[in-house]
Design a protein around this motif. Structure first.
Motif, PDB file in Angstrom:
ATOM      1  N   LEU A  15       0.839  -1.198   0.000  1.00  9.72           N
ATOM      2  CA  LEU A  15       0.000   0.000   0.000  1.00  9.72           C
ATOM      3  C   LEU A  15       0.870   1.243   0.000  1.00  9.72           C
ATOM      4  N   ARG A  16       1.888   1.263   0.837  1.00  4.86           N
ATOM      5  CA  ARG A  16       2.770   2.436   0.908  1.00  4.86           C
ATOM      6  C   ARG A  16       3.424   2.718  -0.433  1.00  4.86           C
ATOM      7  N   LEU A  17       3.952   1.699  -1.071  1.00  4.12           N
ATOM      8  CA  LEU A  17       4.675   1.916  -2.323  1.00  4.12           C
ATOM      9  C   LEU A  17       3.730   2.285  -3.461  1.00  4.12           C
ATOM     10  N   ALA A  18       2.550   1.682  -3.494  1.00  2.00           N
ATOM     11  CA  ALA A  18       1.588   2.018  -4.540  1.00  2.00           C
ATOM     12  C   ALA A  18       1.148   3.470  -4.428  1.00  2.00           C
ATOM     13  N   VAL A  19       0.883   3.915  -3.205  1.00  2.00           N
ATOM     14  CA  VAL A  19       0.459   5.304  -2.995  1.00  2.00           C
ATOM     15  C   VAL A  19       1.609   6.259  -3.266  1.00  2.00           C
ATOM     16  N   ALA A  20       2.820   5.892  -2.814  1.00  2.00           N
ATOM     17  CA  ALA A  20       3.982   6.756  -3.052  1.00  2.00           C
ATOM     18  C   ALA A  20       4.241   6.934  -4.542  1.00  2.00           C
ATOM     19  N   ALA A  21       4.130   5.855  -5.309  1.00  2.00           N
ATOM     20  CA  ALA A  21       4.375   5.939  -6.749  1.00  2.00           C
ATOM     21  C   ALA A  21       3.361   6.843  -7.435  1.00  2.00           C
ATOM     22  N   LEU A  22       2.146   6.847  -6.939  1.00  2.00           N
ATOM     23  CA  LEU A  22       1.090   7.649  -7.548  1.00  2.00           C
ATOM     24  C   LEU A  22       1.305   9.142  -7.321  1.00  2.00           C
ATOM     25  N   HIS A  23       2.043   9.474  -6.286  1.00  2.00           N
ATOM     26  CA  HIS A  23       2.218  10.878  -5.920  1.00  2.00           C
ATOM     27  C   HIS A  23       3.536  11.467  -6.419  1.00  2.00           C
ATOM     28  N   GLU A  24       4.310  10.705  -7.167  1.00  2.00           N
ATOM     29  CA  GLU A  24       5.542  11.262  -7.707  1.00  2.00           C
ATOM     30  C   GLU A  24       5.454  11.294  -9.236  1.00  2.00           C
ATOM     31  N   THR A  25       6.354  12.022  -9.845  1.00  2.00           N
ATOM     32  CA  THR A  25       6.383  12.071 -11.304  1.00  2.00           C
ATOM     33  C   THR A  25       6.654  10.681 -11.853  1.00  2.00           C
ATOM     34  N   PRO A  26       5.801  10.172 -12.732  1.00  5.14           N
ATOM     35  CA  PRO A  26       5.975   8.799 -13.220  1.00  5.14           C
ATOM     36  C   PRO A  26       7.302   8.610 -13.947  1.00  5.14           C
ATOM     37  N   THR A  27       7.914   7.468 -13.692  1.00 10.72           N
ATOM     38  CA  THR A  27       9.103   7.052 -14.432  1.00 10.72           C
ATOM     39  C   THR A  27       8.892   5.606 -14.869  1.00 10.72           C
ATOM     40  N   ALA A  28       9.802   5.097 -15.668  1.00 11.06           N
ATOM     41  CA  ALA A  28       9.696   3.713 -16.116  1.00 11.06           C
ATOM     42  C   ALA A  28       9.704   2.736 -14.946  1.00 11.06           C
ATOM     43  N   LEU A  29      10.323   3.138 -13.821  1.00 11.30           N
ATOM     44  CA  LEU A  29      10.414   2.256 -12.655  1.00 11.30           C
ATOM     45  C   LEU A  29       9.244   2.391 -11.702  1.00 11.30           C
ATOM     46  N   THR A  30       8.387   3.392 -11.902  1.00 13.20           N
ATOM     47  CA  THR A  30       7.317   3.610 -10.935  1.00 13.20           C
ATOM     48  C   THR A  30       5.910   3.642 -11.528  1.00 13.20           C
ATOM     49  N   GLU A  31       5.784   3.909 -12.827  1.00 10.93           N
ATOM     50  CA  GLU A  31       4.439   4.136 -13.365  1.00 10.93           C
ATOM     51  C   GLU A  31       3.580   2.876 -13.365  1.00 10.93           C
ATOM     52  N   ARG A  68       1.095  -3.115 -10.262  1.00 14.14           N
ATOM     53  CA  ARG A  68       1.971  -4.194  -9.761  1.00 14.14           C
ATOM     54  C   ARG A  68       1.617  -4.580  -8.331  1.00 14.14           C
ATOM     55  N   MET A  69       1.338  -3.593  -7.487  1.00 10.76           N
ATOM     56  CA  MET A  69       1.039  -3.845  -6.079  1.00 10.76           C
ATOM     57  C   MET A  69      -0.457  -3.914  -5.808  1.00 10.76           C
ATOM     58  N   GLY A  70      -1.276  -3.398  -6.753  1.00  5.54           N
ATOM     59  CA  GLY A  70      -2.590  -2.947  -6.383  1.00  5.54           C
ATOM     60  C   GLY A  70      -3.736  -3.915  -6.373  1.00  5.54           C
ATOM     61  N   ARG A  71      -3.676  -5.053  -7.090  1.00  2.98           N
ATOM     62  CA  ARG A  71      -4.857  -5.917  -7.137  1.00  2.98           C
ATOM     63  C   ARG A  71      -5.321  -6.295  -5.739  1.00  2.98           C
ATOM     64  N   LYS A  72      -4.378  -6.606  -4.880  1.00  2.00           N
ATOM     65  CA  LYS A  72      -4.750  -7.079  -3.545  1.00  2.00           C
ATOM     66  C   LYS A  72      -5.171  -5.959  -2.603  1.00  2.00           C
TER      67      LYS A  72
END
Length: 435
Positions: free
Chosen positions: A144-160, A165-169
């Motif tokens: 949850l932490r990483l999915a939310v953190a990725a959503l709040h930063e500028t997307p990159t190939a490593l985060t978009e 990747r984390m979210g289905r569950k």
């Protein structure tokens, strides 16, 4: 064992008798003779490195509640920590044993079960009653932490791709957050459905860009595996949204709201992540959600558990992809696979030199109570006893689970589970003799 306060008999299936923990039985993971020999060797190494040091007060380890508040509360009752009653504030009160013990939550409070927020409310009620309570991070909590953190930063190939990747569950949690916290104004601030879906999913050329960027962090096989996984996870993500009755706009609104609710000081559930450690050492026992590798053994030697916990807190919010595949997140993810950071004899020797002889973990759920086994030459106690109803249904287990691992200053370890007919008793200093 402490007395069980179960006035309405809701735990009639709890073991009433004690048996010596048969480590060579299949239910404990050492049915093969060589496995039992490896476990015996672990115990002999413990004796050769100064023997065992036990916690100064009883410890109750309870892990992988997976959003099942009722399984959690029943486990607290089973361990003798609380008595339940409608007249009690929050529905329960601490027993004398609950006031005197260390209660150690081994991670994965989130995902799978009936209600994430109900689970956190039960945990928050327990915390408010003032016991010695420690909370460790699990891989599902980290997602949850990483999915939310990725959503709040500028997307990159490593985060978009990380939300998918984390979210289905975490979709059931996002449904709960949407229903409780998202208002019309939050939705009004968002673009149309197609634009929101594009923000949740990686771009069409993501695989090519990711393969280049991820090569700094993963080997070629691991990069290829991630690309393959993402294609499957994207389809699963969309299917889970449909099952939950969510649109992309609703999911995006809920995911953005999670930052306020979970990761902003003063948020309703900010206390959960603010209270979270990743390791805890008590005497000769190292408590962690999944396991450990050589680099963390060295850091433990240099900086202690406090140093690892400080590093975990400092680094989890930055560079989420690198963090997830690095040694700190390995503490909550590893299953000692070839793709995981390695624990070798060098790391095991460091732990023994520190007087640490057993890892107590969750992460690997079992259907017959706790297991004792040797992993990478180190004794591990697996304490995930399949509490949550979602996992139990999938695995053919009936009812609501309950169980806990109790560790006493006397050196006695008790494994309780409603899925094993007797309480398992392990006393390493008395149960095994050197060959």
């Amino acid at each position: 064992m402490p007395p069980i306060h179960d006035p309405v008999g809701e735990l009639s299936d709890l073991p009433q008798e004690l048996e010596r923990w048969c480590v060579t039985a299949a239910h404990s993971g050492c049915a093969r003779p060589e496995s039992a020999n490896h476990l015996q060797a672990c115990l002999e190494r413990a004796e050769a490195h100064g023997g065992w040091r036990w916690p100064a007060k009883p410890v109750v380890f309870l892990s992988d509640t997976h959003a099942d508040a009722e399984g959690f509360l029943r486990s607290l009752v089973a361990a003798g920590l609380i008595r339940r009653g409608r007249a009690e504030p929050g529905g329960f009160s601490l027993t004398e044993f609950g006031q005197s013990a260390t209660i150690l939550i081994g991670g994965d409070c989130l995902d799978k079960g009936p209600s994430d927020l109900d689970m956190l409310d039960a945990l928050g009620t327990l915390m408010a009653k003032g016991p010695d309570l420690r909370i460790l991070a699990g891989n599902h909590d980290l997602r949850l932490r990483l999915a939310v953190a990725a959503l709040h930063e500028t997307p990159t190939a490593l985060t978009e791709h990380l939300l998918v990747r984390m979210g289905r569950k975490i979709i059931p949690l996002l449904r709960e957050v949407h229903d409780r916290y998202v208002c019309d104004a939050d939705l009004a601030d968002l673009p149309d459905e197609a634009s929101c879906r594009a923000r949740l999913h990686p771009g069409r050329d993501w695989a090519e860009r990711f393969s280049v960027a991820a090569a700094r962090h993963l080997n070629a096989a691991a990069v290829a595996s991630e690309v393959e996984k993402l294609a499957k996870k994207a389809a699963q993500f969309d299917a889970e949204l449909a099952r939950a009755g969510l649109t992309s706009r609703m999911v995006l609104a809920a995911a953005l709201k999670c930052r306020e609710v979970f990761f902003t000081s003063g948020g309703d559930y900010a206390w959960f992540y603010e209270s979270m450690d990743v390791v805890c050492q008590l005497g000769s026992l190292l408590f962690v959600h999944a396991g450990i590798d050589d680099s963390m053994c060295e850091l433990l030697s240099e900086a202690g558990a406090a140093g690892i916990n400080a590093r975990y807190r400092a680094e989890q919010g930055a560079h989420p992809f690198a963090f997830y595949f690095g040694p700190l997140a390995n503490l909550v993810r590893t299953k000692y696979r070839a793709s995981d950071a390695a624990l070798t004899q060098q790391g095991v020797a460091v732990l023994h030199g520190l007087g640490i002889h057993m890892v107590v973990q969750g992460h690997v759920n079992n259907q017959s109570g706790q297991r004792l086994l040797a992993k990478q030459g180190l004794l591990h106690l697996e304490g995930d006893v399949t509490l949550d109803r979602a996992s139990r249904r999938l695995e053919g287990l009936s009812g609501i689970g309950a169980g806990a691992t109790l560790i006493f200053p006397s050196g006695d370890v008790i494994g309780l589970s409603t899925d094993y007919p007797r309480a398992k008793h392990f006393a390493p200093e008395r149960q095994f003799l050197p060959r």
